[in-house]
Motif scaffolding. Structure first.
Motif, PDB file in Angstrom:
ATOM      1  N   ASP A  10       0.831  -1.195   0.000  1.00 43.29           N
ATOM      2  CA  ASP A  10       0.000   0.000   0.000  1.00 43.29           C
ATOM      3  C   ASP A  10       0.868   1.250   0.000  1.00 43.29           C
ATOM      4  O   ASP A  10       0.623   2.192  -0.749  1.00 43.29           O
ATOM      5  N   ARG A 220     -15.520   1.783  -7.961  1.00 45.69           N
ATOM      6  CA  ARG A 220     -15.259   0.357  -7.754  1.00 45.69           C
ATOM      7  C   ARG A 220     -15.967  -0.496  -8.795  1.00 45.69           C
ATOM      8  O   ARG A 220     -15.433  -1.517  -9.262  1.00 45.69           O
ATOM      9  N   GLY A 223     -14.044  -0.802 -11.870  1.00 45.41           N
ATOM     10  CA  GLY A 223     -12.768  -1.496 -11.792  1.00 45.41           C
ATOM     11  C   GLY A 223     -11.640  -0.774 -11.078  1.00 45.41           C
ATOM     12  O   GLY A 223     -10.504  -1.272 -11.076  1.00 45.41           O
ATOM     13  N   SER A 224     -11.904   0.386 -10.476  1.00 47.20           N
ATOM     14  CA  SER A 224     -10.837   1.099  -9.759  1.00 47.20           C
ATOM     15  C   SER A 224     -10.508   0.371  -8.462  1.00 47.20           C
ATOM     16  O   SER A 224     -11.411  -0.091  -7.739  1.00 47.20           O
ATOM     17  N   ARG A 225      -9.223   0.233  -8.175  1.00 44.84           N
ATOM     18  CA  ARG A 225      -8.802  -0.407  -6.942  1.00 44.84           C
ATOM     19  C   ARG A 225      -8.822   0.602  -5.790  1.00 44.84           C
ATOM     20  O   ARG A 225      -8.741   1.815  -6.005  1.00 44.84           O
ATOM     21  N   ASP A 226      -8.907   0.066  -4.573  1.00 53.93           N
ATOM     22  CA  ASP A 226      -8.928   0.945  -3.397  1.00 53.93           C
ATOM     23  C   ASP A 226      -7.657   1.779  -3.300  1.00 53.93           C
ATOM     24  O   ASP A 226      -7.696   2.944  -2.909  1.00 53.93           O
ATOM     25  N   THR A 228      -5.890   2.933  -5.696  1.00 50.65           N
ATOM     26  CA  THR A 228      -5.951   4.029  -6.661  1.00 50.65           C
ATOM     27  C   THR A 228      -6.825   5.159  -6.142  1.00 50.65           C
ATOM     28  O   THR A 228      -6.487   6.345  -6.267  1.00 50.65           O
ATOM     29  N   ARG A 306     -11.983   0.130   3.406  1.00 51.74           N
ATOM     30  CA  ARG A 306     -12.247  -1.257   3.797  1.00 51.74           C
ATOM     31  C   ARG A 306     -13.640  -1.403   4.409  1.00 51.74           C
ATOM     32  O   ARG A 306     -14.270  -2.449   4.302  1.00 51.74           O
TER      33      ARG A 306
END
Length: 309
Positions: A10, A220, A223-226, A228, A306
């Motif tokens: 991270d 999300r 498709g965006s990751r956390d 990012t 999260r």
């Protein structure tokens, strides 16, 4: 993957995101203006302004403690109190004793004009020193080896009963201890300022994340990751913290520079401020603020992302 390894990834991903331009435009998710932006910049500027003064206090009291410890440790004073018809004889006797005492580099009788200046803060100008029962003062400067204070006291007691040796220990040590504690107080204030800054930036980041919860869900879905999404918030809040801290640091340095000097204040100030290369220390405050903004926003963003599913 272990939790520690995940955190390392991270941090690495966040750092890569901060160190290069944003090609996706996801930074626009974080509002460039508004309550959270103003709060972050203002909090960082205010805390940086206070940090400059806390840093100046710590440096000034450190110099003061060192000066008192070094200068006063090399000087002693002989105070002579005797009837008027014996005072001159005892002064001559004391001077002779001091000239034959090993460890003494120089001894001189303090003139009445200097005594008048010492008494001026309490009695005002034009003190009639000649009509007051003021003892004669002899200033003694020690060599590097120093003197045997106990032996000198016994010798003065035998040859000049009205002479008292004062090596300043009784009041020098409390002053040095007080200056050292003030320095610790200044450093502790810096820690509190850093903690308060982290708390304020965390609250602002959480408010921004909560206000953009629906946008985060859409990101999300496409498709965006956390990591990012978090990078966008970390980038914006780190920049705001650094900008606010830079503004506050500059204002604090100007305020410190504008303080009156010791001479202008009548000698009652201890030289609060920076000297020489010490003026570079406040320039580290924006860097520290940026680091605090990075870690505070990262922690808040990843925790909330999260929780928000």
């Amino acid at each position: 993957m272990k939790r520690g390894e995940l955190r390392s990834l991270d941090i690495a991903a966040l750092w890569r995101g901060l160190s290069r331009p944003d090609p996706t435009g996801i930074d626009r998710v974080v509002p460039p203006t508004g309550f959270t932006a103003q709060l972050t910049v203002f909090a960082a500027a205010a805390m940086a302004f206070l940090a400059v003064f806390a840093l100046a206090l710590a440096l000034a009291t450190g110099r003061l403690a060192e000066r008192w410890s070094s200068e006063l440790a090399q000087t002693v004073t002989v105070r002579i109190s005797a009837p008027p018809d014996q005072i001159e004889q005892q002064v001559a006797t004391v001077m002779q004793v001091l000239q034959t005492t090993p460890g003494i580099a120089e001894s001189r009788q303090i003139p009445d004009a200097d005594v008048e200046k010492l008494l001026e803060p309490w009695f005002g100008p034009d003190v009639p020193v000649e009509v007051l029962p003021i003892p004669r003062l002899i200033e003694v400067t020690e060599t590097g080896d120093g003197i045997d204070a106990d032996a000198l006291r016994l010798r003065l007691q035998g040859e000049a009963p009205g002479a008292i040796l004062d090596d300043h220990t009784r009041w020098r040590e409390p002053l040095v201890r007080a200056a050292s504690r003030l320095r610790l107080l200044g450093l502790f204030s810096l820690v509190l300022i850093a903690a308060a800054s982290a708390a304020m930036i965390t609250l602002a980041a959480k408010a921004a994340l909560a206000a953009n919860g629906q946008v985060i869900r859409v990101l999300r879905l496409i498709g965006s990751r956390d990591i990012t999404i978090a990078t966008a918030f970390v980038r914006r809040f780190t920049q705001r913290a650094a900008l606010g801290a830079l503004l506050g640091s500059v204002l604090g340095m100007v305020a410190i520079w504008a303080l009156p000097t010791v001479d202008e204040a009548g000698g009652f100030l201890t030289g609060l401020g920076f000297q020489g290369w010490g003026w570079l220390w406040p320039l580290l405050i924006p860097l520290v603020a940026a680091a605090i903004g990075f870690w505070a926003t990262r922690s808040a963003a990843l925790r909330m992302l999260r929780e928000v599913r």
